[in-house]
Design a protein around this motif. Structure first.
Motif, PDB file in Angstrom:
ATOM      1  N   CYS A  53     -41.866 -84.098 -62.711  1.00  0.00           N
ATOM      2  CA  CYS A  53     -41.841 -84.624 -64.086  1.00  0.00           C
ATOM      3  C   CYS A  53     -40.476 -85.180 -64.491  1.00  0.00           C
ATOM      4  O   CYS A  53     -40.411 -86.094 -65.313  1.00  0.00           O
ATOM      5  CB  CYS A  53     -42.254 -83.527 -65.064  1.00  0.00           C
ATOM      6  SG  CYS A  53     -43.870 -82.807 -64.717  1.00  0.00           S
ATOM      7  N   TYR A  54     -39.404 -84.626 -63.945  1.00  0.00           N
ATOM      8  CA  TYR A  54     -38.066 -85.069 -64.326  1.00  0.00           C
ATOM      9  C   TYR A  54     -37.298 -85.609 -63.124  1.00  0.00           C
ATOM     10  O   TYR A  54     -36.185 -85.207 -62.844  1.00  0.00           O
ATOM     11  CB  TYR A  54     -37.297 -83.931 -65.006  1.00  0.00           C
ATOM     12  CG  TYR A  54     -37.620 -83.814 -66.475  1.00  0.00           C
ATOM     13  CD1 TYR A  54     -36.893 -84.521 -67.427  1.00  0.00           C
ATOM     14  CD2 TYR A  54     -38.674 -83.023 -66.914  1.00  0.00           C
ATOM     15  CE1 TYR A  54     -37.199 -84.430 -68.785  1.00  0.00           C
ATOM     16  CE2 TYR A  54     -38.991 -82.922 -68.253  1.00  0.00           C
ATOM     17  CZ  TYR A  54     -38.248 -83.634 -69.181  1.00  0.00           C
ATOM     18  OH  TYR A  54     -38.560 -83.549 -70.519  1.00  0.00           O
ATOM     19  N   TRP A  60     -37.334 -91.096 -57.337  1.00  0.00           N
ATOM     20  CA  TRP A  60     -38.657 -91.678 -57.084  1.00  0.00           C
ATOM     21  C   TRP A  60     -38.590 -92.630 -55.892  1.00  0.00           C
ATOM     22  O   TRP A  60     -39.460 -92.615 -55.022  1.00  0.00           O
ATOM     23  CB  TRP A  60     -39.151 -92.433 -58.321  1.00  0.00           C
ATOM     24  CG  TRP A  60     -39.776 -91.564 -59.363  1.00  0.00           C
ATOM     25  CD1 TRP A  60     -39.300 -91.284 -60.612  1.00  0.00           C
ATOM     26  CD2 TRP A  60     -41.015 -90.843 -59.248  1.00  0.00           C
ATOM     27  NE1 TRP A  60     -40.154 -90.439 -61.273  1.00  0.00           N
ATOM     28  CE2 TRP A  60     -41.211 -90.156 -60.465  1.00  0.00           C
ATOM     29  CE3 TRP A  60     -41.970 -90.721 -58.236  1.00  0.00           C
ATOM     30  CZ2 TRP A  60     -42.338 -89.360 -60.686  1.00  0.00           C
ATOM     31  CZ3 TRP A  60     -43.082 -89.917 -58.456  1.00  0.00           C
ATOM     32  CH2 TRP A  60     -43.255 -89.256 -59.671  1.00  0.00           C
ATOM     33  N   TRP A  84     -44.089 -84.667 -69.185  1.00  0.00           N
ATOM     34  CA  TRP A  84     -45.304 -85.467 -69.058  1.00  0.00           C
ATOM     35  C   TRP A  84     -45.718 -85.545 -67.586  1.00  0.00           C
ATOM     36  O   TRP A  84     -44.887 -85.826 -66.724  1.00  0.00           O
ATOM     37  CB  TRP A  84     -45.074 -86.891 -69.565  1.00  0.00           C
ATOM     38  CG  TRP A  84     -44.943 -87.022 -71.051  1.00  0.00           C
ATOM     39  CD1 TRP A  84     -43.824 -87.385 -71.736  1.00  0.00           C
ATOM     40  CD2 TRP A  84     -45.972 -86.815 -72.026  1.00  0.00           C
ATOM     41  NE1 TRP A  84     -44.085 -87.414 -73.087  1.00  0.00           N
ATOM     42  CE2 TRP A  84     -45.399 -87.069 -73.299  1.00  0.00           C
ATOM     43  CE3 TRP A  84     -47.313 -86.445 -71.964  1.00  0.00           C
ATOM     44  CZ2 TRP A  84     -46.112 -86.966 -74.482  1.00  0.00           C
ATOM     45  CZ3 TRP A  84     -48.039 -86.323 -73.143  1.00  0.00           C
ATOM     46  CH2 TRP A  84     -47.445 -86.588 -74.380  1.00  0.00           C
ATOM     47  N   PRO A  86     -46.366 -87.078 -64.350  1.00  0.00           N
ATOM     48  CA  PRO A  86     -45.883 -88.404 -63.960  1.00  0.00           C
ATOM     49  C   PRO A  86     -46.859 -89.174 -63.071  1.00  0.00           C
ATOM     50  O   PRO A  86     -46.469 -89.779 -62.068  1.00  0.00           O
ATOM     51  CB  PRO A  86     -44.586 -88.084 -63.214  1.00  0.00           C
ATOM     52  CG  PRO A  86     -44.896 -86.778 -62.543  1.00  0.00           C
ATOM     53  CD  PRO A  86     -45.785 -86.022 -63.493  1.00  0.00           C
ATOM     54  N   LYS A  89     -46.254 -92.927 -63.258  1.00  0.00           N
ATOM     55  CA  LYS A  89     -44.929 -93.208 -62.694  1.00  0.00           C
ATOM     56  C   LYS A  89     -44.995 -93.257 -61.172  1.00  0.00           C
ATOM     57  O   LYS A  89     -44.395 -94.133 -60.528  1.00  0.00           O
ATOM     58  CB  LYS A  89     -43.943 -92.133 -63.142  1.00  0.00           C
ATOM     59  CG  LYS A  89     -42.493 -92.440 -62.814  1.00  0.00           C
ATOM     60  CD  LYS A  89     -41.953 -93.531 -63.708  1.00  0.00           C
ATOM     61  CE  LYS A  89     -40.467 -93.705 -63.550  1.00  0.00           C
ATOM     62  NZ  LYS A  89     -39.938 -94.763 -64.435  1.00  0.00           N
ATOM     63  N   ASP A 122     -51.457 -89.152 -70.150  1.00  0.00           N
ATOM     64  CA  ASP A 122     -50.799 -90.449 -70.017  1.00  0.00           C
ATOM     65  C   ASP A 122     -51.157 -91.363 -71.178  1.00  0.00           C
ATOM     66  O   ASP A 122     -50.300 -92.114 -71.665  1.00  0.00           O
ATOM     67  CB  ASP A 122     -51.170 -91.112 -68.694  1.00  0.00           C
ATOM     68  CG  ASP A 122     -50.140 -92.151 -68.290  1.00  0.00           C
ATOM     69  OD1 ASP A 122     -49.011 -91.747 -67.962  1.00  0.00           O
ATOM     70  OD2 ASP A 122     -50.446 -93.349 -68.346  1.00  0.00           O
TER      71      ASP A 122
END
Length: 236
Positions: A53-54, A60, A84, A86, A89, A122
């Motif tokens: 998440c962070y 990434w 949130w 991800p 993402k 999301d």
């Protein structure tokens, strides 16, 4: 560091995939665990990163470049304040995230719950950001079809089983879940994919086949429950 290296190298020596929980919450995100693993030369395609998440943008990209896989546990991430989920993402970086449960002590262990948790989270994230910025909602939000793919084919991909299961494809195992589409919570079925991902739940599961073998029908399951209740009453 020595312990981490030893465990990672032992897993690789034995050909065992590795899973690791990372980036769950702002505090964990500050550790930069992916950057650390990269510096230690341990990132690889045999590792699945859970939560995430962070992550920083750099992290990434490091995961994507290494061929690693991502698994999102949306219900737990929302519930425990990890951040949130991800899911979108991960897709932005060309990854194929799967859905997972994390722990069944506080959340349901079924995929229907995880599908809807990720989808709703999301939508909530994007809508809140657009409301705050007073802008239109984008057209590329998560779709029901993406969520179904995550729970099936992409789940098999992350587990390293895509060549055997995950889709109804010639040469793969006949792993099939049959859902009762006559039930009130999904009828009338206009869009089958949306009905499965946004409306169906475990009560709709009628028959399960694993490798073409029927393991349990809904009626048989109810009969088992009834027999168990009778045994309990007789024991009393």
């Amino acid at each position: 560091d020595d312990v981490v290296r030893t465990e990672w190298n032992l897993a690789r020596e034995l050909g065992i995939p590795t899973t690791v929980h990372v980036g769950m919450g702002r505090l964990a995100g500050r550790f930069g665990m992916i950057k650390k693993l990269h510096q230690m030369g341990l990132l690889g395609s045999d590792t699945t990163y859970i939560h995430c998440c962070y992550f920083s943008e750099e992290e990434w990209q490091l995961v994507a470049d290494s061929g690693g896989t991502i698994s999102v546990a949306p219900q737990v991430e929302l519930q425990m304040g990890h951040g949130w989920p991800p899911f979108a993402k991960a897709i932005d970086y060309g990854l194929r995230p799967s859905l997972s449960v994390d722990v069944v002590t506080t959340v349901p262990g079924d995929m229907f719950t995880q599908i809807r948790a990720a989808f709703a989270a999301d939508r909530a994230r994007v809508n809140a950001a657009c409301w705050e910025a007073n802008t239109e909602v984008p057209d590329n939000m998560l779709t029901a079809r993406q969520m179904l793919k995550a729970a099936t084919l992409d789940g098999a991909h992350v587990a390293g089983l895509e060549d055997r299961t995950g889709s109804l494809t010639p040469g793969k195992q006949a792993d099939v879940v049959l859902l009762d589409a006559r039930a009130l919570n999904v009828a009338p079925v206009i869009d089958p994919v949306a009905a499965v991902t946004l409306c169906a739940d475990v009560s709709n599961v009628d028959t399960v086949l694993i490798g073409g073998k029927i393991h349990k029908r809904g009626g048989e399951l109810l009969a088992d429950v009834a027999r168990a209740r009778r045994l309990v009453e007789e024991a009393r």
